[in-house]
Scaffold this motif. Structure first.
Motif, PDB file in Angstrom:
ATOM      1  N   THR A  37      67.509  44.350 -19.400  1.00  0.00           N
ATOM      2  CA  THR A  37      66.383  43.609 -18.819  1.00  0.00           C
ATOM      3  C   THR A  37      65.055  44.233 -19.249  1.00  0.00           C
ATOM      4  OG1 THR A  37      67.706  42.970 -16.912  1.00  0.00           O
ATOM      5  CG2 THR A  37      65.329  42.885 -16.631  1.00  0.00           C
ATOM      6  N   GLU A  38      64.975  45.545 -19.249  1.00  0.00           N
ATOM      7  CA  GLU A  38      63.735  46.219 -19.621  1.00  0.00           C
ATOM      8  C   GLU A  38      63.392  45.956 -21.095  1.00  0.00           C
ATOM      9  OE1 GLU A  38      61.714  47.574 -17.437  1.00  0.00           O
ATOM     10  OE2 GLU A  38      60.269  48.177 -18.974  1.00  0.00           O
ATOM     11  N   ARG A  39      64.408  45.979 -21.967  1.00  0.00           N
ATOM     12  CA  ARG A  39      64.140  45.706 -23.396  1.00  0.00           C
ATOM     13  C   ARG A  39      63.691  44.254 -23.575  1.00  0.00           C
ATOM     14  NH1 ARG A  39      69.024  48.600 -23.994  1.00  0.00           N
ATOM     15  NH2 ARG A  39      70.126  46.624 -24.191  1.00  0.00           N
ATOM     16  N   VAL A  40      64.327  43.326 -22.859  1.00  0.00           N
ATOM     17  CA  VAL A  40      63.929  41.919 -22.968  1.00  0.00           C
ATOM     18  C   VAL A  40      62.489  41.761 -22.477  1.00  0.00           C
ATOM     19  CG1 VAL A  40      64.370  39.580 -22.077  1.00  0.00           C
ATOM     20  CG2 VAL A  40      66.280  41.026 -22.787  1.00  0.00           C
ATOM     21  N   PHE A  41      62.162  42.446 -21.386  1.00  0.00           N
ATOM     22  CA  PHE A  41      60.798  42.411 -20.852  1.00  0.00           C
ATOM     23  C   PHE A  41      59.799  42.912 -21.906  1.00  0.00           C
ATOM     24  CE2 PHE A  41      57.479  45.050 -18.731  1.00  0.00           C
ATOM     25  CZ  PHE A  41      56.731  44.017 -18.165  1.00  0.00           C
ATOM     26  N   GLN A  42      60.091  44.060 -22.505  1.00  0.00           N
ATOM     27  CA  GLN A  42      59.174  44.628 -23.506  1.00  0.00           C
ATOM     28  C   GLN A  42      59.048  43.708 -24.723  1.00  0.00           C
ATOM     29  OE1 GLN A  42      57.271  47.070 -22.840  1.00  0.00           O
ATOM     30  NE2 GLN A  42      58.297  48.032 -21.105  1.00  0.00           N
ATOM     31  N   ASN A  43      60.170  43.170 -25.194  1.00  0.00           N
ATOM     32  CA  ASN A  43      60.141  42.238 -26.345  1.00  0.00           C
ATOM     33  C   ASN A  43      59.324  40.994 -26.006  1.00  0.00           C
ATOM     34  OD1 ASN A  43      61.841  43.883 -27.803  1.00  0.00           O
ATOM     35  ND2 ASN A  43      63.678  42.638 -27.500  1.00  0.00           N
ATOM     36  N   ALA A  44      59.584  40.447 -24.818  1.00  0.00           N
ATOM     37  CA  ALA A  44      58.898  39.214 -24.407  1.00  0.00           C
ATOM     38  C   ALA A  44      57.393  39.445 -24.314  1.00  0.00           C
ATOM     39  CB  ALA A  44      59.451  38.726 -23.068  1.00  0.00           C
ATOM     40  N   MET A  45      56.989  40.579 -23.748  1.00  0.00           N
ATOM     41  CA  MET A  45      55.553  40.856 -23.602  1.00  0.00           C
ATOM     42  C   MET A  45      54.901  41.033 -24.979  1.00  0.00           C
ATOM     43  SD  MET A  45      55.202  40.423 -20.524  1.00  0.00           S
ATOM     44  CE  MET A  45      53.962  41.022 -19.443  1.00  0.00           C
ATOM     45  N   ALA A  46      55.599  41.711 -25.885  1.00  0.00           N
ATOM     46  CA  ALA A  46      55.043  41.931 -27.229  1.00  0.00           C
ATOM     47  C   ALA A  46      54.868  40.597 -27.958  1.00  0.00           C
ATOM     48  CB  ALA A  46      55.961  42.860 -28.020  1.00  0.00           C
ATOM     49  N   ILE A  47      55.886  39.740 -27.887  1.00  0.00           N
ATOM     50  CA  ILE A  47      55.792  38.431 -28.559  1.00  0.00           C
ATOM     51  C   ILE A  47      54.752  37.561 -27.845  1.00  0.00           C
ATOM     52  CG2 ILE A  47      57.047  36.340 -29.240  1.00  0.00           C
ATOM     53  CD1 ILE A  47      59.624  38.040 -29.273  1.00  0.00           C
ATOM     54  N   GLY A  48      54.756  37.630 -26.519  1.00  0.00           N
ATOM     55  CA  GLY A  48      53.816  36.850 -25.722  1.00  0.00           C
ATOM     56  C   GLY A  48      52.359  37.190 -26.031  1.00  0.00           C
ATOM     57  N   ARG A  49      52.092  38.477 -26.188  1.00  0.00           N
ATOM     58  CA  ARG A  49      50.732  38.922 -26.543  1.00  0.00           C
ATOM     59  C   ARG A  49      50.323  38.349 -27.895  1.00  0.00           C
ATOM     60  NH1 ARG A  49      52.402  44.262 -26.093  1.00  0.00           N
ATOM     61  NH2 ARG A  49      52.851  44.392 -23.882  1.00  0.00           N
ATOM     62  N   LYS A  50      51.237  38.411 -28.830  1.00  0.00           N
ATOM     63  CA  LYS A  50      50.977  37.940 -30.196  1.00  0.00           C
ATOM     64  C   LYS A  50      50.742  36.428 -30.227  1.00  0.00           C
ATOM     65  CE  LYS A  50      51.883  39.237 -34.706  1.00  0.00           C
ATOM     66  NZ  LYS A  50      51.392  40.397 -35.354  1.00  0.00           N
ATOM     67  N   LEU A  51      51.442  35.683 -29.379  1.00  0.00           N
ATOM     68  CA  LEU A  51      51.340  34.219 -29.423  1.00  0.00           C
ATOM     69  C   LEU A  51      50.403  33.655 -28.355  1.00  0.00           C
ATOM     70  CD1 LEU A  51      55.081  33.240 -30.145  1.00  0.00           C
ATOM     71  CD2 LEU A  51      53.170  33.334 -31.753  1.00  0.00           C
ATOM     72  N   GLY A  52      49.748  34.531 -27.613  1.00  0.00           N
ATOM     73  CA  GLY A  52      48.785  34.081 -26.605  1.00  0.00           C
ATOM     74  C   GLY A  52      49.431  33.362 -25.428  1.00  0.00           C
ATOM     75  N   ALA A  53      50.626  33.798 -25.029  1.00  0.00           N
ATOM     76  CA  ALA A  53      51.334  33.154 -23.910  1.00  0.00           C
ATOM     77  C   ALA A  53      50.799  33.665 -22.575  1.00  0.00           C
ATOM     78  CB  ALA A  53      52.829  33.447 -24.013  1.00  0.00           C
ATOM     79  N   ARG A  54      51.204  32.997 -21.492  1.00  0.00           N
ATOM     80  CA  ARG A  54      50.808  33.460 -20.140  1.00  0.00           C
ATOM     81  C   ARG A  54      51.723  34.609 -19.720  1.00  0.00           C
ATOM     82  NH1 ARG A  54      50.052  29.117 -15.545  1.00  0.00           N
ATOM     83  NH2 ARG A  54      49.867  31.071 -14.396  1.00  0.00           N
ATOM     84  N   LEU A  55      51.179  35.812 -19.768  1.00  0.00           N
ATOM     85  CA  LEU A  55      51.984  36.998 -19.452  1.00  0.00           C
ATOM     86  C   LEU A  55      52.332  37.069 -17.973  1.00  0.00           C
ATOM     87  CD1 LEU A  55      50.193  39.672 -21.679  1.00  0.00           C
ATOM     88  CD2 LEU A  55      52.085  38.174 -22.274  1.00  0.00           C
ATOM     89  N   ASP A  56      51.500  36.424 -17.126  1.00  0.00           N
ATOM     90  CA  ASP A  56      51.788  36.440 -15.679  1.00  0.00           C
ATOM     91  C   ASP A  56      53.025  35.598 -15.354  1.00  0.00           C
ATOM     92  OD1 ASP A  56      50.321  34.146 -16.421  1.00  0.00           O
ATOM     93  OD2 ASP A  56      49.659  33.807 -14.367  1.00  0.00           O
ATOM     94  N   ILE A  57      53.382  34.670 -16.250  1.00  0.00           N
ATOM     95  CA  ILE A  57      54.603  33.866 -16.089  1.00  0.00           C
ATOM     96  C   ILE A  57      55.769  34.580 -16.769  1.00  0.00           C
ATOM     97  CG2 ILE A  57      55.715  31.659 -16.739  1.00  0.00           C
ATOM     98  CD1 ILE A  57      53.567  31.365 -14.532  1.00  0.00           C
ATOM     99  N   LEU A  58      55.478  35.098 -17.955  1.00  0.00           N
ATOM    100  CA  LEU A  58      56.515  35.730 -18.781  1.00  0.00           C
ATOM    101  C   LEU A  58      57.092  37.000 -18.143  1.00  0.00           C
ATOM    102  CD1 LEU A  58      57.837  35.105 -21.445  1.00  0.00           C
ATOM    103  CD2 LEU A  58      55.932  36.216 -22.629  1.00  0.00           C
ATOM    104  N   ALA A  59      56.233  37.816 -17.544  1.00  0.00           N
ATOM    105  CA  ALA A  59      56.697  39.091 -16.967  1.00  0.00           C
ATOM    106  C   ALA A  59      57.749  38.881 -15.869  1.00  0.00           C
ATOM    107  CB  ALA A  59      55.512  39.903 -16.446  1.00  0.00           C
ATOM    108  N   PRO A  60      57.454  38.085 -14.823  1.00  0.00           N
ATOM    109  CA  PRO A  60      58.497  37.882 -13.807  1.00  0.00           C
ATOM    110  C   PRO A  60      59.721  37.167 -14.356  1.00  0.00           C
ATOM    111  CG  PRO A  60      56.574  36.489 -13.344  1.00  0.00           C
ATOM    112  CD  PRO A  60      56.187  37.423 -14.443  1.00  0.00           C
ATOM    113  N   ALA A  61      59.517  36.229 -15.296  1.00  0.00           N
ATOM    114  CA  ALA A  61      60.659  35.502 -15.871  1.00  0.00           C
ATOM    115  C   ALA A  61      61.590  36.473 -16.598  1.00  0.00           C
ATOM    116  CB  ALA A  61      60.170  34.415 -16.822  1.00  0.00           C
TER     117      ALA A  61
END
Ligand code: FE2
Ligand code: FE2
Length: 230
Positions: A37-61
């Motif tokens: 879960t922690e690796r998925v979280f870190q990967n998701a945040m890194a990709i999310g930052r790069k693509l300008g996604a909503r991190l407040d949605i991505l983090a809990p998801a």
């Protein structure tokens, strides 16, 4: 934590989400425990930052994406952990103060993270979570998890001689190599974001090299690698 991440999710909220996630994922353990879960979280945040996604949605998801997993294991696959996890997340998110709209956006990511059946990832955040989760099943980490899983079910280290199409999953012949042939080798073609595709390609190439070397060490001559040098 990166700057815009700090603004998107408070440290207190992150800590609360991590604690809830760990509670549920510890029970599952092994290749699907809290480390995953922690690796998925870190990967998701890194990709999310790069693509300008909503991190407040991505983090809990990302942190809650597999909370239904142990129930799926208990039911021996009878329930889908993505559907179940989305249902479990709703009251958790409500209690943490998320608006109804944000709850729906987060639950959509969780429900669609496997992309099976009708639950297609529709939002950018859902597509990123799908890629981040899949990326953790390939590359060096994917190989490590596949061997760990094979160990958990008492499989052999390697057996390239069996027909991978007819070998039973979750059996003693369900080796990491079979997992590579049947699933991991296809993941790089399933990515839903440009960044995910790029990372997956690199991880795929590494797996090809690893399993070619493993086959050479086991089925080739021990002197073969030396011979090619001289
Ligand atoms: Fe999952
Ligand atoms: Fe996962």
């Amino acid at each position: 934590m990166k700057k815009n991440e700090e603004a998107a999710v408070s440290p207190e909220l992150l800590a609360a989400l991590r604690q809830i996630s760990t509670q549920h994922c510890l029970e599952e353990g092994g290749s699907h425990g809290p480390d995953h879960t922690e690796r998925v979280f870190q990967n998701a945040m890194a990709i999310g930052r790069k693509l300008g996604a909503r991190l407040d949605i991505l983090a809990p998801a990302a942190l809650l994406h597999d909370i239904g997993r142990s129930e799926e294991s208990r039911s021996k696959g009878g329930v889908c952990h993505a559907d179940l996890g989305a249902g479990m997340a709703e009251p958790i998110l409500r209690a943490l103060g998320y608006s109804a709209e944000d709850q729906a956006a987060i639950c959509h990511c969780i429900r669609a993270h496997r992309f099976r059946g009708s639950s297609e990832p529709e939002s950018l955040e859902a597509r990123i979570l799908f890629d981040a989760d899949k990326l953790d099943s390939i590359g060096a980490i994917g190989i490590g998890r596949a061997f760990l899983f094979a160990g958990q079910i008492g499989a052999r280290l390697h057996n390239a001689e069996v027909d991978h199409e007819t070998t039973q999953a979750y059996s003693g012949e369900d080796t990491a190599y079979r997992e590579f042939q049947v699933k991991m080798s296809k993941v790089h073609r399933e990515m839903l974001t440009s960044v995910g595709r790029k990372i997956a390609r690199r991880r795929h190439d590494f797996m090809e090299i690893f399993f070619a070397e493993l086959n050479l060490e086991i089925y080739g001559s021990v002197l073969q690698a030396e011979d090619t040098q001289s």
